[in-house]
Scaffold this active site. Structure first.
Site, short mmCIF file in Angstrom:
data_model
loop_
_atom_site.label_atom_id
_atom_site.label_comp_id
_atom_site.label_asym_id
_atom_site.label_seq_id
_atom_site.Cartn_x
_atom_site.Cartn_y
_atom_site.Cartn_z
N HIS A 71 0.94 -1.27 0.16
CA HIS A 71 -0.07 0.12 0.00
C HIS A 71 0.87 1.32 0.01
O HIS A 71 2.01 1.23 0.66
CB HIS A 71 -0.89 0.09 1.15
CG HIS A 71 -1.98 -1.01 1.23
ND1 HIS A 71 -1.97 -2.38 1.18
CD2 HIS A 71 -3.32 -0.84 1.48
CE1 HIS A 71 -2.94 -2.84 1.00
NE2 HIS A 71 -3.91 -2.00 1.28
N GLU A 81 -2.23 6.60 -0.20
CA GLU A 81 -3.72 7.21 0.05
C GLU A 81 -3.97 7.90 1.35
O GLU A 81 -4.46 9.36 1.02
CB GLU A 81 -4.54 5.82 0.20
CG GLU A 81 -6.23 6.08 0.28
CD GLU A 81 -7.10 5.06 0.87
OE1 GLU A 81 -8.13 5.00 0.43
OE2 GLU A 81 -6.48 4.12 1.44
#
Length: 342
Positions: free
Chosen positions: A201, A204
Site C-alpha cells: 500500500h 492514499e
C-alpha cells in the site's frame, strides 16, 4: 442500453480478507460467539466513516478490528474465502487476489503456518466451486515490527506459486503514518527472491512522497491505492515509465475522506498519464461498494465509455498474477463483451 458491467471479465487485485465479508455473515459470526458489534456495523450499511486524520483512521480501524474479532474458527475462515470468490464471480471477476495477514488468525488455527495453509486450501476449494481463480497475497502490517514482516515474507515464500490456491504476492498494509517504509525493505527482498509480486500500500492517506518512498524502497510491481501520485506529475510520470500499476479503490477513497466526492478521485489524470490501473473494492464490508460499483463509478461519474472500461479490465488482468492462459481467455472474452449490443 449500456453493456452489463457484471459481464465484463476483469481481475480483482485489492480485496482484504476480513473486509470482504458479507454484512450478514459478520452478524451471524458475532451472534455465534456472543460478541457485541459496534452499532456502526449493525445499524445501516455501510457504516459512516470520518476524515483521514488520526481520529478518522482510528474509527475505521476500530470497526475493522471488531469485525476481525468475530472470525474465530477455521470454518469461519473458509466461509469468508468462499463467499468472496462467489461474490467476485457474480461480478465478472476471473481472478481474485485476496490479501490476508495470517497473524490475526493463527490463535484459532494452531499457528501461523496452519493459518496460511488453511487459507490456501480454502482458496483452492473456492476456485473450484466458483469457477474463478483465487490467489493469496500475504500482507504484513506497518504497525508491527519489521521483523514480523520478514517472518511473514519467509512463510509466504514457502508457498509461492502461479495458480489458484498459492501465494502470489506480498504486501504491506495499515496506517501509512505508522512505521518507516524503508525498514520493511528486507522483507520485500525475501519475497522478491521467491518470485512473488510486490504489492505494498502507499499514497492514499499520505501524499505523492509516500508513493516515491514506496517505489524507491521496494521496487514494487503494483501499489495499493497510490492515487495521491496525481498531486505530482513527476510521480505519475515515474509510475508510467517504470510500469507500476495502481490498485485504485474509488469507494474507499471517498469513504475515508481522502476525496470529498467520487468525481474528485483522480482516475482520469492517472489514466491520461499512461499509468496502468486495476479498479478494486478494498473493504466492501466497511465501504459498502463492491467491484462492479467501481466500474459503474468509472462509467457514470468519470465518463469512461465501454472501450475505456474494457481497457481498464484488460489492465487489471495484465497487472495480475493470474496464469497467462487465464489472462488470455479473459482478454478474448473482453473482446466478446465489446461485441455485445450497447
Amino acid at each position: 442500453m449500456a453493456r452489463p458491467l457484471d459481464q465484463l471479465p476483469k481481475a480483482h487485485l485489492h480485496l482484504h480478507f476480513t473486509g470482504s465479508m458479507r454484512p450478514e455473515t459478520l452478524v451471524e459470526m458475532a451472534r455465534e460467539h456472543g460478541q457485541r458489534l459496534p452499532h456502526a456495523l449493525t445499524q445501516g450499511h455501510p457504516p459512516r466513516l470520518a476524515d483521514v486524520d488520526e481520529r478518522g483512521w482510528f474509527r475505521f480501524q476500530r470497526l475493522y478490528d471488531a469485525a476481525r474479532a468475530c472470525v474465530r474458527s477455521p470454518q469461519a475462515m473458509r466461509r469468508i474465502v468462499l463467499e468472496a470468490a462467489l461474490d467476485d464471480a457474480a461480478e465478472g471477476s476471473r481472478w481474485l487476489e485476496l490479501q490476508v495477514d495470517p497473524t490475526s488468525y493463527a490463535p484459532f488455527c494452531g499457528g501461523l503456518t496452519p493459518a496460511l495453509e488453511l487459507v490456501l486450501d480454502a482458496a483452492a476449494a473456492a476456485s473450484a466451486e466458483s469457477g474463478i481463480g483465487v490467489g493469496v497475497v500475504v500482507a504484513a502490517s506497518r504497525i508491527r515490527h519489521p521483523f514480523d514482516a520478514r517472518t511473514l515474507a519467509r512463510l509466504a515464500s514457502r508457498y509461492a506459486g502461479e495458480g489458484a490456491g498459492t501465494v502470489v504476492g506480498f504486501g504491506l498494509s495499515n496506517d501509512e503514518h505508522r512505521g518507516v517504509t524503508e525498514d520493511f525493505e528486507p522483507a520485500f527482498r525475501i519475497a522478491r527472491a521467491a518470485g512473488l509480486a510486490l504489492v505494498p500500500h502507499g499514497g492514499e492517506l499520505r501524499g505523492p512522497e509516500a508513493v516515491t518512498q514506496t517505489l524507491e524502497a521496494f521496487v514494487p510491481d503494483r501499489i495499493g491505492h497510490g492515487v495521491r501520485a496525481a498531486e505530482d506529475p513527476r510521480v505519475l510520470d515515474r509510475l508510467a515509465r517504470e510500469g507500476v500499476a495502481l490498485e485504485v479503490c474509488p469507494g474507499s477513497n471517498v469513504s475515508l475522506g481522502v476525496y470529498d466526492t467520487a468525481d474528485a478521485v483522480p482516475l482520469r489524470p492517472i489514466l491520461d498519464a499512461g499509468v496502468s490501473v486495476a479498479l478494486a473494492a478494498d473493504d466492501p464490508l466497511l465501504f459498502g461498494s463492491r467491484l462492479v460499483d467501481q466500474y459503474a463509478t468509472a462509467r457514470e461519474v468519470h465518463g469512461l465509455d465501454d472501450e475505456e472500461l474494457a481497457a481498464l479490465a484488460r489492465m487489471s488482468l495484465r497487472a495480475s498474477s493470474a496464469p497467462r492462459e487465464v489472462v488470455a481467455r479473459a482478454e478474448a472474452d473482453v473482446d466478446a463483451w465489446l461485441r455485445l449490443p450497447a
